[in-house]
Enzyme design. Structure first.
Site, PDB file in Angstrom:
ATOM      1  N   ASP A 187       0.868  -1.178   0.000  1.00  0.00           N
ATOM      2  CA  ASP A 187       0.000   0.000   0.000  1.00  0.00           C
ATOM      3  C   ASP A 187       0.913   1.238   0.000  1.00  0.00           C
ATOM      4  O   ASP A 187       2.140   1.148   0.066  1.00  0.00           O
ATOM      5  CB  ASP A 187      -0.979  -0.033   1.182  1.00  0.00           C
TER       6      ASP A 187
HETATM    7  C1  BGC Z   1      -5.223   3.143   0.500  1.00  0.00           C
HETATM    8  C2  BGC Z   1      -5.544   2.033  -0.482  1.00  0.00           C
HETATM    9  C3  BGC Z   1      -5.571   2.577  -1.889  1.00  0.00           C
HETATM   10  C4  BGC Z   1      -4.257   3.254  -2.182  1.00  0.00           C
HETATM   11  C5  BGC Z   1      -4.166   3.785  -3.605  1.00  0.00           C
HETATM   12  C6  BGC Z   1      -4.021   3.964   0.073  1.00  0.00           C
HETATM   13  O1  BGC Z   1      -3.874   5.100   0.858  1.00  0.00           O
HETATM   14  O2  BGC Z   1      -5.008   2.581   1.773  1.00  0.00           O
HETATM   15  O3  BGC Z   1      -6.780   1.447  -0.146  1.00  0.00           O
HETATM   16  O4  BGC Z   1      -5.843   1.534  -2.792  1.00  0.00           O
HETATM   17  O5  BGC Z   1      -4.093   4.347  -1.286  1.00  0.00           O
HETATM   18  O6  BGC Z   1      -5.012   4.834  -3.828  1.00  0.00           O
END
Ligand code: BGC
Length: 728
Positions: A285
């Site tokens: 992530d």
């Molecule tokens: C979130 C994810 C998301 C990613 C990309 C992160 O901050 O936790 O759920 O897919 O950003 O946008």
């Protein structure tokens, strides 16, 4: 027999891999956010028309993937031009490997302007309708792919075990079985039979694993999850979606039992790859490898952080701003601290995903494949999803539906605010840019006014989220109305922006209801929110409660339909609605949770998991089990009759629960095992059939293995129950 297509892809992947330099391989493992590649203003928003300021990231470093949206209102045409220009640059690289663009289309293609926006996942779960959720996913994939984007960071299969958690509404709720079913339906809807087509997008399950149970309730804070619970509650939805064929998985940003998941070889390799058989791509992530040093403080420095994450089993890093990961990983391989064979494993998975998506043949399909983008027909699917998810929590004296000639006061923060109906991940991450909304969508006020006529409707905002603005005016308008409809809730948020210390609905909104109640007028609450904010203090003052979750762009119309009886709400809560701030138990708790050994019985939730009323009523009868003694290898057949005993048609979710009476691990009082949604005309009766096998009776035992024990079980359907014995 092996599938010839897969074998062909594998040999193509092997051939390509053998032609790549180490630098190109490490580039493939790197994912960069689009705003880092574009020229931006001082606030970091991309300037239009988009201009790529770091072409070498694509052409020279051959980064494997790009993510995110550069602006809040990008049209299909702009997206296609942008993604094409990235593909064009990467095709100038030596190896011509296409870019894998990824985005969060979590309730429709929410970053593509004019796309169909659906209720958020928590509301989709409240529909308990697998086919509908599958259809939503198909449309979401198509409208995402229309923009040239083949990878969707969804569904979130986090089990929402802490109602404070600001991502509660991104999930399918607190239950394992319901989340597993919705997860499977979503993955199959996104991916179809094969990923290789204009209407498909690769799914990415989030966030492996245990993200939905932070002790503090705050985003990305530690969870403490015993191995048994991990295996019984948190892993099964991922397992179900892996078996449904998900192409990728994103890792939980938090810690479990003190170990950041991004650094955990046990979870990411032993369990996920070894036990669960996942063969696809594991993505970090946002910045989470970097955070192993800066935030979790388990890595000595950034190089150590990259080493930990790669050794744990991550294939691609959502870096996302620069080439730091690329450089560190390269130096780790060059110095022999990470083997090139380990890099090959990850790059193979990434290339394989690109092949499966058909990107080597075609990165963009003709616009003619997407003529239904944002169409009225698709808006109707979204409206149907709202009709099936809206949950009627209270209807004292059958106050609802309201007469169409009644004078209505509409008040409350959600009454005349379209963005509140959508919540976060809508046009922008936080949905905080009020100048952007899907064109021609209604607010509750405009929908109600259109339905019954302007002259019957008055409006006063009352409060915003936590401040009294015009309570006095609302109270005086209530005096002239027959009914008050107060639209309560939360403003949009996601992730840490939604962190709270208090689950209660803010004081200003509670006081608005108390002040309105003093007029003696009947009050209906419409609740538009992402998590169950506590409102027990005012609940007795409300005659009716329509729980709308975050219903999306079509929410207002269906809320109006529901208020005036043009639709009969059919949703059921996918979580327990707490009554008190310190009693946040999920529904599948054990007997010892409910009372002390001295007989003191604790209070339950305000509304239990699976609860939801209707404008009609249903009666259950004739619950029959095929045998009272079930043996190994046999199937227990269950049937029950359900009758619509009211005066109008409606849907009922027939929920099958099981209670293991005595077990070597204290058994839950009930656990959902299966469900069916049925439609019944007034007076109609149907027989509903289920079946259970030994597997459905199993649980994770003292040695952390799934076991089934002999003994008595109870089957519960509606208000009926029957016992049987498992004889082994
Ligand atoms: C979130 C994810 C998301 C990613 C990309 C992160 O901050 O936790 O759920 O897919 O950003 O946008």
């Amino acid at each position: 027999m092996s599938n010839p297509l897969i074998v062909k892809a594998e040999s193509q992947v092997d051939r390509l891999l053998s032609q790549l330099s180490l630098e190109q391989k490490v580039g493939q493992m790197t994912q960069i956010t689009i705003t880092s590649l574009l020229e931006t203003d001082q606030q970091g928003k991309a300037l239009r028309p988009f201009r790529i300021k770091r072409p070498e990231y694509l052409s020279r470093y051959q980064i494997g993937s790009v993510l995110n949206t550069p602006q809040d209102d990008i049209t299909v045409r702009e997206w296609r031009d942008l993604v094409s220009s990235l593909q064009e640059l990467s095709s100038q690289g030596k190896t011509k490997i296409p870019i894998l663009y990824g985005i969060d289309s979590i309730h429709g293609a929410n970053y593509v302007y004019g796309a169909t926006l659906f209720p958020q996942p928590i509301a989709q779960a409240a529909s308990w309708n697998r086919e509908l959720v599958h259809k939503i996913a198909q449309i979401s994939a198509s409208e995402t792919r229309a923009a040239g984007i083949p990878w969707n960071f969804s569904p979130s299969l986090d089990i929402a075990r802490n109602p404070l958690w600001p991502r509660h509404w991104e999930t399918f709720g607190e239950d394992v079985q319901l989340a597993s079913e919705m997860g499977k339906a979503t993955v199959k809807g996104y991916q179809g039979e094969s990923l290789h087509g204009p209407q498909q997008a690769a799914a990415c399950l989030k966030h492996f694993v245990g993200y939905g149970a932070p002790l503090s309730g705050k985003d990305r804070t530690p969870a403490w999850i015993p191995e048994r619970q991990l295996r019984e509650i948190f892993l099964p939805p991922f397992q179900a979606a892996i078996e449904a064929g998900t192409a990728s998985i994103m890792v939980n940003s938090g810690q479990i039992n003190g170990i950041p998941v991004h650094s955990d070889p046990y979870l990411l390799t032993e369990v996920l790859r070894g036990e669960m058989g996942f063969k696809g791509v594991v993505l970090s992530d946002w910045k989470d490898i970097q955070y192993l040093h800066e935030y979790h403080r388990v890595a000595k420095n950034q190089e150590d952080a990259v080493k930990m994450a790669i050794e744990a089993g991550i294939d691609m890093s959502m870096v996302p701003d620069d080439l730091s990961f690329y450089e560190k990983l390269l130096s780790l391989v060059r110095s022999g601290q990470i083997s090139e064979a380990r890099i090959d494993e990850s790059v193979k998975r990434i290339l394989n995903m690109k092949f499966q998506l058909g990107l080597f043949k075609q990165t963009m399909f003709e616009e003619s494949h997407y003529l239904s983008f944002g169409s009225e027909e698709r808006a109707e699917v979204s409206r149907q999803a709202v009709r099936e998810s809206i949950t009627l929590l209270k209807n004292e004296g059958d106050i609802l539906p309201l007469p169409k000639n009644a004078r209505i006061l509409l008040t409350g923060m959600a009454a005349h605010a379209q963005h509140i109906l959508n919540g976060g991940w809508t046009h922008s991450w936080q949905n905080d840019n009020l100048s952007v909304a899907t064109p021609r969508k209604k607010t509750i006020l405009t929908a109600v006014s259109e339905m019954i006529g302007d002259d019957l409707v008055s409006y006063s905002l009352g409060t915003n989220f936590d401040t009294n603005l015009s309570t006095h005016e609302a109270v005086s308008l209530a005096g002239e109305a027959d009914y008050v409809v107060v639209c309560l809730g939360e403003k949009p948020y996601t992730e840490f922006y939604g962190n709270i210390d208090n689950l209660s609905l803010p004081e200003a909104q509670l006081r608005l209801v108390e002040a309105l109640a003093e007029t003696g007028k009947p009050i209906i609450a419409v609740m538009v929110q992402g998590r169950p904010r506590l409102f027990s203090r005012i609940e007795p003052l409300l005659d009716g409660i329509i729980y709308a979750y975050l219903p999306g762009d079509e929410g207002a119309e269906v809320i109006a339909e529901t208020l005036f009886g043009f639709c009969n709400p059919g949703g059921k809560l996918p979580f327990s609605y707490p009554k008190h701030p310190h009693n946040l138990l999920p529904y599948d708790h054990v007997f010892a949770d409910t009372q002390s050994p001295f007989g003191h019985v604790y209070e339950g939730p305000l509304y239990p998991f699976g609860f939801g009323l209707s404008y009609t009523s249903f009666a259950y009868s004739n619950l029959k089990l095929s045998t009272a003694k079930l043996r190994q290898g046999q199937e227990l057949k269950i049937r029950v009759q359900v009758k619509n005993t009211g005066e109008r048609a409606g849907t009922e979710v027939v929920q099958l629960y099981l209670h293991d009476k005595i077990a070597s691990i204290a058994p839950a009082l009930r656990k959902l095992k299966d469900f069916q949604k049925i439609y019944l005309e007034a007076g109609e009766e149907k027989t509903v059939h289920f079946s259970l096998t030994e597997k459905d009776l199993s649980f994770v035992g003292r040695d952390y293995k799934w076991i089934t024990e002999t003994g008595a079980f109870e089957v519960m359907l509606g208000d009926l129950s029957e016992q049987f014995e498992f004889c082994g």
